[in-house]
Design a protein around this motif. Sequence first.
Motif, mmCIF file in Angstrom:
data_model
loop_
_atom_site.group_PDB
_atom_site.id
_atom_site.type_symbol
_atom_site.label_atom_id
_atom_site.label_comp_id
_atom_site.label_asym_id
_atom_site.label_seq_id
_atom_site.Cartn_x
_atom_site.Cartn_y
_atom_site.Cartn_z
ATOM 1 N N LEU A 283 0.820 -1.211 0.000
ATOM 2 C CA LEU A 283 0.000 0.000 0.000
ATOM 3 C C LEU A 283 0.855 1.263 0.000
ATOM 4 C CD1 LEU A 283 -2.931 -0.929 2.391
ATOM 5 C CD2 LEU A 283 -3.120 -0.143 0.019
ATOM 6 N N LYS A 284 1.925 1.246 0.752
ATOM 7 C CA LYS A 284 2.829 2.407 0.810
ATOM 8 C C LYS A 284 3.339 2.757 -0.576
ATOM 9 C CE LYS A 284 4.937 2.172 5.389
ATOM 10 N NZ LYS A 284 6.080 1.577 6.088
ATOM 11 N N GLN A 285 3.764 1.700 -1.288
ATOM 12 C CA GLN A 285 4.298 1.898 -2.629
ATOM 13 C C GLN A 285 3.229 2.471 -3.562
ATOM 14 O OE1 GLN A 285 5.112 -1.513 -5.344
ATOM 15 N NE2 GLN A 285 7.085 -1.444 -4.301
ATOM 16 N N ARG A 286 2.043 1.948 -3.444
ATOM 17 C CA ARG A 286 0.966 2.425 -4.312
ATOM 18 C C ARG A 286 0.608 3.877 -3.995
ATOM 19 N NH1 ARG A 286 2.240 0.812 -8.060
ATOM 20 N NH2 ARG A 286 0.423 1.766 -8.997
ATOM 21 N N TYR A 287 0.532 4.222 -2.710
ATOM 22 C CA TYR A 287 0.220 5.600 -2.328
ATOM 23 C C TYR A 287 1.291 6.561 -2.836
ATOM 24 C CZ TYR A 287 -3.900 4.723 0.552
ATOM 25 O OH TYR A 287 -5.161 4.406 0.965
ATOM 26 N N ALA A 288 2.550 6.110 -2.788
ATOM 27 C CA ALA A 288 3.639 6.963 -3.275
ATOM 28 C C ALA A 288 3.440 7.275 -4.756
ATOM 29 C CB ALA A 288 4.984 6.267 -3.050
ATOM 30 N N SER A 289 3.055 6.268 -5.528
ATOM 31 C CA SER A 289 2.822 6.490 -6.960
ATOM 32 C C SER A 289 1.648 7.427 -7.193
ATOM 33 C CB SER A 289 2.537 5.160 -7.663
ATOM 34 O OG SER A 289 3.713 4.436 -7.845
ATOM 35 N N VAL A 290 0.588 7.212 -6.424
ATOM 36 C CA VAL A 290 -0.597 8.060 -6.588
ATOM 37 C C VAL A 290 -0.252 9.516 -6.279
ATOM 38 C CG1 VAL A 290 -2.909 8.549 -5.709
ATOM 39 C CG2 VAL A 290 -2.209 6.172 -6.134
ATOM 40 N N HIS A 291 0.478 9.732 -5.206
ATOM 41 C CA HIS A 291 0.856 11.096 -4.833
ATOM 42 C C HIS A 291 1.673 11.766 -5.918
ATOM 43 C CE1 HIS A 291 -0.620 12.122 -0.882
ATOM 44 N NE2 HIS A 291 -0.477 10.851 -0.514
ATOM 45 N N LYS A 292 2.625 11.017 -6.446
ATOM 46 C CA LYS A 292 3.497 11.559 -7.486
ATOM 47 C C LYS A 292 2.670 11.928 -8.727
ATOM 48 C CE LYS A 292 7.899 10.306 -9.570
ATOM 49 N NZ LYS A 292 8.592 9.123 -10.078
ATOM 50 N N ALA A 293 1.669 11.121 -9.010
ATOM 51 C CA ALA A 293 0.867 11.337 -10.216
ATOM 52 C C ALA A 293 -0.105 12.503 -10.069
ATOM 53 C CB ALA A 293 0.105 10.061 -10.567
ATOM 54 N N MET A 294 -0.306 12.964 -8.843
ATOM 55 C CA MET A 294 -1.266 14.059 -8.638
ATOM 56 C C MET A 294 -0.843 15.340 -9.347
ATOM 57 S SD MET A 294 -2.417 13.504 -4.687
ATOM 58 C CE MET A 294 -3.738 12.323 -4.280
ATOM 59 N N ASP A 295 0.458 15.480 -9.616
ATOM 60 C CA ASP A 295 0.949 16.675 -10.308
ATOM 61 C C ASP A 295 0.933 16.520 -11.828
ATOM 62 O OD1 ASP A 295 1.575 17.848 -7.846
ATOM 63 O OD2 ASP A 295 3.526 16.836 -7.793
#
Lengths: 349, 349
Positions: free
Chosen positions: A239-251
């Motif tokens: 989940l941590k890894q997935r959240y990191a990707s989602v956050h990065k993609a927000m920009d």
Amino acid sequence: MSQESRTTEGDLRNTGMSLKHERTWDYELDRIVEEATERGAEKVGLQFPEGLKRRAPHVADDLRDRLPDGTRVLISGQPCYGACDLDTYMMRRTDVFVHFGHSPMKESEKIIYVPLFSNVDVTPIIEESLVDLADPADDPDVGLVTTAQHMNKFDEMRTWLEERGYTVHTRRGDDRLTHEGQVLGCNYASADIDAEQVLYVGGGKFHPLGLAMEHPEKRVVIADPVNNAVTIADTEQFLKQRYASVHKAMDAETWGVVFCTKIGQGRWEVANDIVENNESAYLLTMDEVTPDRLTQFGFDAYVNTGCPRITTDDGPQFDQPMLTPGEYEIAIGEKPLDELSFDTFHGTW
Amino acid sequence: MSQESRTTEGDLRNTGMSLKHERTWDYELDRIVEEATERGAEKVGLQFPEGLKRRAPHVADDLRDRLPDGTRVLISGQPCYGACDLDTYMMRRTDVFVHFGHSPMKESEKIIYVPLFSNVDVTPIIEESLVDLADPADDPDVGLVTTAQHMNKFDEMRTWLEERGYTVHTRRGDDRLTHEGQVLGCNYASADIDAEQVLYVGGGKFHPLGLAMEHPEKRVVIADPVNNAVTIADTEQFLKQRYASVHKAMDAETWGVVFCTKIGQGRWEVANDIVENNESAYLLTMDEVTPDRLTQFGFDAYVNTGCPRITTDDGPQFDQPMLTPGEYEIAIGEKPLDELSFDTFHGTW
């Protein structure tokens, strides 16, 4: 690392299956020779999963010895990680096409599916897993799932558990699944059962992780008969890894939306909906989804509507964030962060 | 490095075309919109060579603005290095399919070929090349060849040379070549002319090297209008590398024979002849030929019957020796060492 080196369902190499056990696989040569001879085949095509490609020349030798003179044996060099990777080019251009190691994704008179069941003994590891399952006196209900290569032992697993007082809950998934109790890397419908604990018998981490993500209310016990290990599926790191990707993609200002052209991976509606509603999103079609191929386009982020394993297993290898369709909705603010879930393929195709 | 990073014909990035010159390409958007509208297209597919994939979203934007509402624009994510890399999956599933940057390999009503001619001025570099050509008073005969992206300037090149006293010899290659004077990475038939010197106008080393190998009696002068350099094709380094591979392959006990499934690359007879006459040779079929894919099989050496550029350009990246069919004959002792030649595709398909 390219997709070619990926670990996915059916990659027997990475389950250790060909490493830790002295074992022979049943290639069902007689059945192949019989069908090829009956059909007067001039060309016989063979497709092996990655981990068994080294056996290909030996299997070809055995077949050339037994087939009528002049029969040409072809070996597919296309990447093959699972049932979706059917070499349709070869299928169309051979008289008999043999796909080894996976359950049927597409039925055709021309295709011979040879399952290559594992003959590893599963009961010792199930016995070990008992410490992590509830005592049947407290909670007898347990779900049971496994992968294609252990399906031949499914009844044995069930009986073994029942003899120890468990009520075993099994279910056949949807149309894409051949066997009761079988899971695919993208489908856990066979675990939609009435039990708080599920026993997964098989190799690899991906299947049980997906299971645990898809059924967060259930405890998923992993009995790996190949590596002789019992563990509990832990979704936290994932989940941590997935959240990191989602956050990065927000920009991200531009999105590449991947529509995968492989059999069983094409979710046109999902891909189309995204580009229809986001003018900064572009539809990309391809078979193999690799970092190299995506980087060429220079988008800020990608959504993969094909095999979820590419997103979740290989995600960190991509230079830009690569999301599942559900994660994409979170990244663009259409869904709250806590709705992050595993990408699964349900329903018919 | 995988095949995805290769430099091959039509890879405009590596010719420097998109880097060294401020230039706009004519994407012929009006023609595309007109044809798509006329045919009532619901799906329009676009395929770009590697070096222009970054322009894909902008071209898609322009098309989405002009096409009727609801038309879906798809971009091919398949590797595309040349005319052989036609995305036939996309072609079959779109109403209009646009292939940018290469000459037609397959004609179909559905395909629009947009050549993307270069508008770089070719005369300055031809002028520079005169020092390496014989004086027309001594030897006026000169062959003239170029690549697809400079074909729009071919008449200009010819006239310029004629005005300086040269007799320009040109020839249309075989059926695979669209234009007089055009060379492909695998076909130099347009240089089969009656002159001892050939002027090659274009980027890259591969084409002129192939030319020099194919016509060892001719002097090949390279005028590269993109990188502003004039050189003489030198086959020595290339030959050394090829001989090294052939020598290494002489010890091979098992052979993987690659049959490439791409349009225009399938030489079935060549591949079939090899396996028919060598029981330690096995037929492998694939589209992209990459080190990863071959290594999985564990053969001692490979013969590539597909694109010769993969063998010669990418050869050193493969873990095992990778030979052309002609080099294979030398390695197994059927031909003497000094018959090593460039692998070209002649004749019809």
